[in-house]
Design a protein around this motif. Structure first.
Motif, short mmCIF file in Angstrom:
data_model
loop_
_atom_site.label_atom_id
_atom_site.label_comp_id
_atom_site.label_asym_id
_atom_site.label_seq_id
_atom_site.Cartn_x
_atom_site.Cartn_y
_atom_site.Cartn_z
N VAL A 77 -13.49 -8.10 0.44
CA VAL A 77 -12.26 -7.32 0.50
C VAL A 77 -11.46 -7.37 -0.83
CG1 VAL A 77 -10.85 -9.22 1.45
CG2 VAL A 77 -10.23 -6.85 1.94
N ASN A 78 -10.94 -6.23 -1.21
CA ASN A 78 -10.09 -6.14 -2.39
C ASN A 78 -10.75 -6.54 -3.70
OD1 ASN A 78 -7.84 -5.04 -1.21
ND2 ASN A 78 -6.97 -7.04 -0.65
N THR A 79 -12.06 -6.47 -3.73
CA THR A 79 -12.76 -6.65 -5.01
C THR A 79 -12.96 -5.28 -5.64
OG1 THR A 79 -14.88 -6.44 -3.89
CG2 THR A 79 -14.04 -8.68 -4.21
N THR A 80 -13.45 -5.29 -6.87
CA THR A 80 -13.74 -4.02 -7.52
C THR A 80 -14.88 -3.30 -6.80
OG1 THR A 80 -14.94 -5.39 -9.11
CG2 THR A 80 -12.84 -4.50 -9.81
N GLU B 69 -4.93 -1.58 -12.98
CA GLU B 69 -3.99 -1.85 -11.89
C GLU B 69 -3.54 -3.31 -11.95
OE1 GLU B 69 -6.97 -0.41 -11.47
OE2 GLU B 69 -6.22 1.64 -11.22
N ARG B 70 -4.48 -4.22 -12.13
CA ARG B 70 -4.13 -5.64 -12.17
C ARG B 70 -3.29 -5.96 -13.40
NH1 ARG B 70 -10.16 -7.58 -10.23
NH2 ARG B 70 -9.83 -7.20 -8.00
N LYS B 71 -3.56 -5.24 -14.49
CA LYS B 71 -2.79 -5.48 -15.73
C LYS B 71 -1.32 -5.18 -15.53
CE LYS B 71 -6.00 -4.52 -19.52
NZ LYS B 71 -6.29 -3.42 -20.46
N SER C 164 -9.06 -20.66 -7.89
CA SER C 164 -10.38 -20.06 -7.91
C SER C 164 -10.89 -19.92 -6.48
CB SER C 164 -11.33 -20.95 -8.72
OG SER C 164 -12.60 -20.35 -8.82
N SER C 165 -11.48 -18.79 -6.17
CA SER C 165 -12.07 -18.60 -4.84
C SER C 165 -13.55 -18.97 -4.96
CB SER C 165 -11.90 -17.15 -4.41
OG SER C 165 -12.58 -16.94 -3.20
N ALA C 166 -13.86 -20.20 -4.57
CA ALA C 166 -15.19 -20.77 -4.85
C ALA C 166 -16.23 -20.30 -3.84
CB ALA C 166 -15.10 -22.28 -4.90
N ASP C 167 -16.39 -18.98 -3.79
CA ASP C 167 -17.38 -18.37 -2.89
C ASP C 167 -18.25 -17.41 -3.67
OD1 ASP C 167 -15.63 -16.34 -3.51
OD2 ASP C 167 -15.32 -15.67 -1.47
N PHE C 168 -18.38 -17.64 -4.97
CA PHE C 168 -18.90 -16.61 -5.86
C PHE C 168 -19.86 -17.20 -6.89
CE2 PHE C 168 -17.69 -12.63 -8.36
CZ PHE C 168 -17.93 -11.75 -7.32
N ALA D 156 -8.19 -18.94 -1.26
CA ALA D 156 -8.79 -17.73 -0.67
C ALA D 156 -8.72 -16.59 -1.68
CB ALA D 156 -8.05 -17.35 0.60
N TRP D 157 -9.78 -15.79 -1.71
CA TRP D 157 -9.83 -14.65 -2.63
C TRP D 157 -8.70 -13.67 -2.36
CZ3 TRP D 157 -11.08 -12.42 -6.95
CH2 TRP D 157 -11.04 -11.04 -7.02
N ASP D 158 -8.56 -13.27 -1.09
CA ASP D 158 -7.54 -12.27 -0.77
C ASP D 158 -6.19 -12.96 -0.92
OD1 ASP D 158 -6.99 -9.66 -0.18
OD2 ASP D 158 -6.77 -10.03 1.95
N PHE E 179 -20.45 -18.15 -10.55
CA PHE E 179 -19.20 -18.20 -11.32
C PHE E 179 -18.26 -19.28 -10.80
CE2 PHE E 179 -20.86 -13.89 -11.83
CZ PHE E 179 -20.98 -13.88 -13.21
N GLU E 180 -18.19 -19.42 -9.46
CA GLU E 180 -17.41 -20.51 -8.86
C GLU E 180 -17.93 -20.76 -7.47
OE1 GLU E 180 -15.08 -18.33 -10.66
OE2 GLU E 180 -15.68 -16.66 -9.41
N TYR E 181 -18.25 -22.01 -7.16
CA TYR E 181 -18.80 -22.34 -5.85
C TYR E 181 -18.63 -23.83 -5.59
CZ TYR E 181 -22.84 -23.84 -8.66
OH TYR E 181 -23.64 -24.44 -9.58
N GLY F 90 -13.94 -14.91 -11.45
CA GLY F 90 -14.75 -13.71 -11.61
C GLY F 90 -13.90 -12.46 -11.55
N LEU F 91 -12.67 -12.57 -12.01
CA LEU F 91 -11.69 -11.50 -11.85
C LEU F 91 -11.90 -10.42 -12.91
CD1 LEU F 91 -9.16 -10.92 -10.04
CD2 LEU F 91 -7.79 -11.82 -11.93
N THR F 92 -12.22 -9.23 -12.46
CA THR F 92 -12.43 -8.10 -13.37
C THR F 92 -11.09 -7.63 -13.93
OG1 THR F 92 -14.34 -7.40 -12.10
CG2 THR F 92 -13.32 -5.74 -13.52
N ILE F 93 -11.11 -7.36 -15.23
CA ILE F 93 -9.92 -6.81 -15.89
C ILE F 93 -9.79 -5.35 -15.50
CG2 ILE F 93 -8.87 -6.31 -18.13
CD1 ILE F 93 -10.62 -8.64 -19.28
#
Ligand code: ARG
Length: 258
Positions: A147-150, A105-107, A38-42, A80-82, A45-47, A99-102
């Protein structure tokens, strides 16, 4: 008579094959514990709790509850998120809760569990800034994203296809840095998930406001390696149980109110 015996023998052998091969293999596919990246900067949702250093948030509480439901230990790694998806594929953890959006591309590279919450992208601006009210007002403006988020993908798309001539996109490794850049005047807007913008507004009142409603429709899912089908099924079953027994609602209330 002989035929019947032979048939009975065959049935017994078939049952044994199922019991000895299929069932144990299914169980073997399950890891000993659920290791979560988990990228705990969010927040929310996660911190990281600034005082205790604990990893907190809606996604993490939900994953811990899933572990409890399954009788499996849950270990959470702050990563790290990236590179969070490559880290999953490399085997550093077996679930992403971040907090990963479905997305389609990721699928192609991971499996997603059933969706566990809705989220969409919103535009955040400095408090009192009336220039930006919707995505088209981002024309000629500087925008910060993680970076690289939706959020990154959607503004990059606008810029590249020319639908909105965004002057500059500044990409940050974590979400809080994108907001700092907005506060410091380095950009005019941040494009980010609704829940995270809402939490930022609450945490630092008087600094930011949202410009309009969410302009994308997104859902979060937990992600697993494609080969981890047994765990995927377990998590989906647990998720459904938690939605039914009220635990999901309790966690939701804890982070989002009523
Ligand atoms: N929902 C967005 C996406 O999937 C952003 C997620 C960022 N998550 C985080 N923990 N920083 O791209």
């Amino acid at each position: 008579m002989k035929k019947k015996l032979l048939l009975a023998g065959l049935v017994i052998v078939a049952v044994l094959v199922v019991v000895l091969l299929v069932l144990p293999r299914g169980e073997k596919n399950l890891p000993e514990k659920i290791v979560v990246g988990s990228s705990a900067d969010f927040a929310p949702f996660e911190y990281v709790d600034e005082i205790t250093g604990e990893l907190k948030g809606f996604d993490l509480d939900l994953m811990r509850a899933i572990g409890q439901e399954l009788g499996m230990e849950v270990e959470i790694k702050n990563v790290a998120w990236d590179g969070i998806i490559p880290g999953l594929l490399a085997g550093n953890y077996n679930v992403i809760a971040s907090g990963l959006t479905i997305t389609e591309e990721r699928k192609e590279v991971v499996n997603f569990t059933d969706a566990y919450i809705n989220a969409g992208q919103v535009i955040a601006v400095r408090l009192g800034d009336q220039r930006i009210k919707s995505p088209k007002d981002l024309a000629g403006k500087k925008v910060a994203v993680q970076v690289n988020t939706t959020g990154d993908l959607v503004v990059t798309e606008m810029q590249e296809n020319g639908s909105v001539a965004i002057a500059e996109i500044r990409r940050f490794n974590n979400a809080p840095d994108a907001f700092l850049e907005l506060m410091n005047g380095g950009v005019d807007a941040v494009v980010i998930d609704l829940g995270v913008a809402g939490e930022q507004l609450k945490a630092t009142p008087g600094l930011y406001q949202m410009a309009g409603e969410p302009f994308t429709v997104e859902e979060y899912g937990f992600a697993l390696r494609k080969s981890d089908t047994a765990l995927l099924e377990k998590i989906n079953t647990a998720l459904a149980a938690l939605r039914k027994n009220g635990v999901y609602d309790e966690i939701y209330k804890k982070y989002f109110g009523e």
